[in-house]
Scaffold this motif. Structure first.
Motif, PDB file in Angstrom:
ATOM      1  N   MET A   1       0.848  -1.187   0.000  1.00 32.93           N
ATOM      2  CA  MET A   1       0.000   0.000   0.000  1.00 32.93           C
ATOM      3  C   MET A   1       0.890   1.245   0.000  1.00 32.93           C
ATOM      4  O   MET A   1       1.807   1.348   0.809  1.00 32.93           O
ATOM      5  CB  MET A   1      -0.865   0.010   1.268  1.00 32.93           C
ATOM      6  CG  MET A   1      -1.900   1.114   1.267  1.00 32.93           C
ATOM      7  SD  MET A   1      -2.528   1.471   2.931  1.00 32.93           S
ATOM      8  CE  MET A   1      -3.153  -0.095   3.433  1.00 32.93           C
ATOM      9  N   MET A   2       0.630   2.135  -0.934  1.00 33.30           N
ATOM     10  CA  MET A   2       1.440   3.358  -1.007  1.00 33.30           C
ATOM     11  C   MET A   2       0.970   4.329   0.070  1.00 33.30           C
ATOM     12  O   MET A   2      -0.175   4.770   0.056  1.00 33.30           O
ATOM     13  CB  MET A   2       1.290   3.961  -2.402  1.00 33.30           C
ATOM     14  CG  MET A   2       2.194   5.121  -2.697  1.00 33.30           C
ATOM     15  SD  MET A   2       3.943   4.684  -2.821  1.00 33.30           S
ATOM     16  CE  MET A   2       4.080   4.208  -4.544  1.00 33.30           C
ATOM     17  N   ASP A  46       8.640   2.523  -8.420  1.00 36.97           N
ATOM     18  CA  ASP A  46       7.324   2.616  -7.748  1.00 36.97           C
ATOM     19  C   ASP A  46       6.310   1.727  -8.452  1.00 36.97           C
ATOM     20  O   ASP A  46       5.479   1.071  -7.836  1.00 36.97           O
ATOM     21  CB  ASP A  46       6.786   4.064  -7.775  1.00 36.97           C
ATOM     22  CG  ASP A  46       7.668   5.015  -6.978  1.00 36.97           C
ATOM     23  OD1 ASP A  46       8.537   4.536  -6.242  1.00 36.97           O
ATOM     24  OD2 ASP A  46       7.480   6.237  -7.109  1.00 36.97           O
ATOM     25  N   GLN A  47       6.398   1.756  -9.785  1.00 39.95           N
ATOM     26  CA  GLN A  47       5.469   0.958 -10.595  1.00 39.95           C
ATOM     27  C   GLN A  47       5.618  -0.529 -10.259  1.00 39.95           C
ATOM     28  O   GLN A  47       4.636  -1.247 -10.116  1.00 39.95           O
ATOM     29  CB  GLN A  47       5.791   1.227 -12.079  1.00 39.95           C
ATOM     30  CG  GLN A  47       4.685   0.953 -13.044  1.00 39.95           C
ATOM     31  CD  GLN A  47       3.436   1.781 -12.766  1.00 39.95           C
ATOM     32  OE1 GLN A  47       3.518   2.922 -12.344  1.00 39.95           O
ATOM     33  NE2 GLN A  47       2.265   1.176 -12.975  1.00 39.95           N
ATOM     34  N   MET A  48       6.872  -0.965 -10.120  1.00 35.58           N
ATOM     35  CA  MET A  48       7.130  -2.376  -9.783  1.00 35.58           C
ATOM     36  C   MET A  48       6.576  -2.729  -8.408  1.00 35.58           C
ATOM     37  O   MET A  48       6.145  -3.852  -8.158  1.00 35.58           O
ATOM     38  CB  MET A  48       8.635  -2.663  -9.776  1.00 35.58           C
ATOM     39  CG  MET A  48       9.290  -2.550 -11.123  1.00 35.58           C
ATOM     40  SD  MET A  48      10.995  -3.151 -11.078  1.00 35.58           S
ATOM     41  CE  MET A  48      10.745  -4.909 -11.284  1.00 35.58           C
ATOM     42  N   LEU A  49       6.596  -1.750  -7.504  1.00 31.56           N
ATOM     43  CA  LEU A  49       6.178  -2.029  -6.120  1.00 31.56           C
ATOM     44  C   LEU A  49       4.657  -2.084  -5.973  1.00 31.56           C
ATOM     45  O   LEU A  49       4.154  -2.438  -4.923  1.00 31.56           O
ATOM     46  CB  LEU A  49       6.753  -0.973  -5.166  1.00 31.56           C
ATOM     47  CG  LEU A  49       8.272  -0.950  -5.055  1.00 31.56           C
ATOM     48  CD1 LEU A  49       8.723   0.135  -4.090  1.00 31.56           C
ATOM     49  CD2 LEU A  49       8.811  -2.307  -4.597  1.00 31.56           C
ATOM     50  N   LEU A  59       6.758   4.014   1.388  1.00 33.35           N
ATOM     51  CA  LEU A  59       6.863   5.466   1.566  1.00 33.35           C
ATOM     52  C   LEU A  59       7.961   5.976   0.641  1.00 33.35           C
ATOM     53  O   LEU A  59       9.094   5.486   0.678  1.00 33.35           O
ATOM     54  CB  LEU A  59       7.220   5.826   3.012  1.00 33.35           C
ATOM     55  CG  LEU A  59       6.162   5.485   4.058  1.00 33.35           C
ATOM     56  CD1 LEU A  59       6.403   4.130   4.668  1.00 33.35           C
ATOM     57  CD2 LEU A  59       6.149   6.530   5.154  1.00 33.35           C
ATOM     58  N   CYS A  60       7.602   6.930  -0.197  1.00 33.68           N
ATOM     59  CA  CYS A  60       8.550   7.405  -1.198  1.00 33.68           C
ATOM     60  C   CYS A  60       9.107   8.763  -0.807  1.00 33.68           C
ATOM     61  O   CYS A  60       8.383   9.600  -0.272  1.00 33.68           O
ATOM     62  CB  CYS A  60       7.851   7.556  -2.542  1.00 33.68           C
ATOM     63  SG  CYS A  60       7.325   5.986  -3.177  1.00 33.68           S
ATOM     64  N   GLN A  72      18.070  11.894   2.988  1.00 34.53           N
ATOM     65  CA  GLN A  72      16.937  11.638   2.111  1.00 34.53           C
ATOM     66  C   GLN A  72      16.880  10.148   1.794  1.00 34.53           C
ATOM     67  O   GLN A  72      17.923   9.488   1.715  1.00 34.53           O
ATOM     68  CB  GLN A  72      17.156  12.482   0.843  1.00 34.53           C
ATOM     69  CG  GLN A  72      16.037  12.516  -0.138  1.00 34.53           C
ATOM     70  CD  GLN A  72      16.279  11.583  -1.300  1.00 34.53           C
ATOM     71  OE1 GLN A  72      17.419  11.209  -1.571  1.00 34.53           O
ATOM     72  NE2 GLN A  72      15.215  11.191  -1.960  1.00 34.53           N
ATOM     73  N   ILE A  73      15.675   9.617   1.663  1.00 26.42           N
ATOM     74  CA  ILE A  73      15.519   8.197   1.301  1.00 26.42           C
ATOM     75  C   ILE A  73      14.567   8.129   0.115  1.00 26.42           C
ATOM     76  O   ILE A  73      13.475   8.689   0.154  1.00 26.42           O
ATOM     77  CB  ILE A  73      14.864   7.359   2.430  1.00 26.42           C
ATOM     78  CG1 ILE A  73      15.375   7.792   3.802  1.00 26.42           C
ATOM     79  CG2 ILE A  73      15.090   5.883   2.188  1.00 26.42           C
ATOM     80  CD1 ILE A  73      14.543   7.236   4.926  1.00 26.42           C
ATOM     81  N   ASP A  74      14.982   7.413  -0.915  1.00 28.43           N
ATOM     82  CA  ASP A  74      14.114   7.291  -2.103  1.00 28.43           C
ATOM     83  C   ASP A  74      12.883   6.462  -1.775  1.00 28.43           C
ATOM     84  O   ASP A  74      11.773   6.825  -2.128  1.00 28.43           O
ATOM     85  CB  ASP A  74      14.873   6.636  -3.253  1.00 28.43           C
ATOM     86  CG  ASP A  74      15.947   7.558  -3.813  1.00 28.43           C
ATOM     87  OD1 ASP A  74      15.797   8.778  -3.664  1.00 28.43           O
ATOM     88  OD2 ASP A  74      16.927   7.048  -4.386  1.00 28.43           O
ATOM     89  N   THR A  75      13.087   5.310  -1.121  1.00 26.73           N
ATOM     90  CA  THR A  75      11.950   4.414  -0.856  1.00 26.73           C
ATOM     91  C   THR A  75      12.163   3.657   0.454  1.00 26.73           C
ATOM     92  O   THR A  75      13.240   3.108   0.683  1.00 26.73           O
ATOM     93  CB  THR A  75      11.810   3.375  -2.002  1.00 26.73           C
ATOM     94  OG1 THR A  75      11.725   4.071  -3.244  1.00 26.73           O
ATOM     95  CG2 THR A  75      10.567   2.511  -1.828  1.00 26.73           C
TER      96      THR A  75
END
Ligand SMILES: [Zn+2]
Length: 302
Positions: A1-2, A46-49, A59-60, A72-75
């Motif tokens: 879940m995004m 993100d698409q893959m996730l 969390l992006c 900073q964290i990408d994902t």
């Protein structure tokens, strides 16, 4: 879940807008291309996730702070057994691994070794979890998303996921079945709350209002050949129409990104949009969309 979606960074939005409104230096153009490419890679990941389903939190693009240091964290992926801390790289081409850098095997520039940034980030992240009194196992990885990337002499023990391993990585994540509980939910909520959304990026380019091209650029082709026609914004280059209200708000948002400390007033937006619209129309649009502050000459919108 995004849980937290990705949006373009302030720096990318600023350079995109400036690229349309002034001449960027070669260095700024390169930076823009690099940011666009990085963002594209992150969206691809993100698409893959999306296949992960409801029992994992994604969390992006988090910007967090601990003891005055920002990182900073990408994902971040929260599963019942592990927190994944991921840095996504859209590198392209053939490189050789060295502890300091990824050395290009063709004419491209080298990259800094992304593991340094990852190690720095994960140290801060663990400190942050500790300060929140939360204890979770955390797994950091650099994710190389571009299928046209090869890294020669890559050490086996370093936390890197290569394009050919991505499907397997995602399949393994999908398999974990235990449900998330309150603790995971608290962590996701805390990270969203701690995200520094208004932090200005380092070393912004130099520009002033007067030197920038004014007008509303077309939503589709980005040309400034726009006029008001039949109550809408019309582009004579590509024939696209946009509702006047939406165009003015889009342009105002662009102004806010470029001039975060300036007050948004109707007169400045009239000047910024350069459309054949009465100031009263602009005021009405701003009043509907934003909160009005101040009185008479000090009226502005936030
Ligand atoms: Zn157009």
């Amino acid at each position: 879940m995004m849980i937290k979606e990705r949006t373009p960074s302030q720096e990318l939005l600023t350079l995109r807008s400036l690229n349309l409104r002034m001449n960027l230096t070669d260095q700024q153009k390169k930076k823009l291309l690099r940011l666009e490419s990085g963002y594209e890679g992150e969206l691809k990941f993100d698409q893959m996730l999306k296949q992960l389903g409801q029992d994992k939190y994604v969390l992006c693009d988090l910007m967090l702070e601990i003891d005055g240091s920002y990182f900073q964290i990408d994902t971040v992926i929260i599963t019942s057994q592990m927190i994944y801390f991921l840095d996504v790289k859209n590198f392209y081409g053939d490189f050789s691994y060295t502890p300091e850098k990824l050395k290009s095997r063709d004419s491209r520039p080298d990259y800094k070794n992304p593991l340094h940034q990852l190690h720095r980030g994960i140290t801060h992240f663990k400190q942050l979890l500790h300060s929140l009194d939360l204890s979770f196992p955390v797994s950091p990885y650099v994710v190389f998303i571009n299928s046209d990337f090869t890294l020669y002499e890559a050490p086996l023990h370093e936390p890197m996921i290569f394009p050919t391993q991505l499907n397997q990585f995602c399949s393994q994540l999908v398999k974990r079945e235990a449900s998330l509980d309150k603790r995971h939910h608290s962590l996701a909520k805390a990270l969203c709350n701690l995200h520094q959304s208004t932090l200005r990026f380092a070393n912004p380019p130099d520009y002033e209002f007067n030197q920038l091209k004014k007008g509303i650029h077309c939503l589709q082709c980005q040309s400034f050949s726009t006029t008001v026609k039949k109550g809408k914004i019309y582009c004579s280059e590509c024939g696209a129409y946009e509702a006047t209200r939406e165009g003015v708000i889009r342009s105002t948002e662009e102004f806010k990104i470029l001039f975060p400390t300036e007050h948004v007033t109707s007169s400045i937006i009239v000047n910024w949009c350069q459309l054949d619209l009465h100031q009263k129309t602009i005021s009405r649009i701003l009043k509907r969309h934003y909160e009005k502050r101040g009185e008479t000459k000090g009226i502005h919108y936030v």
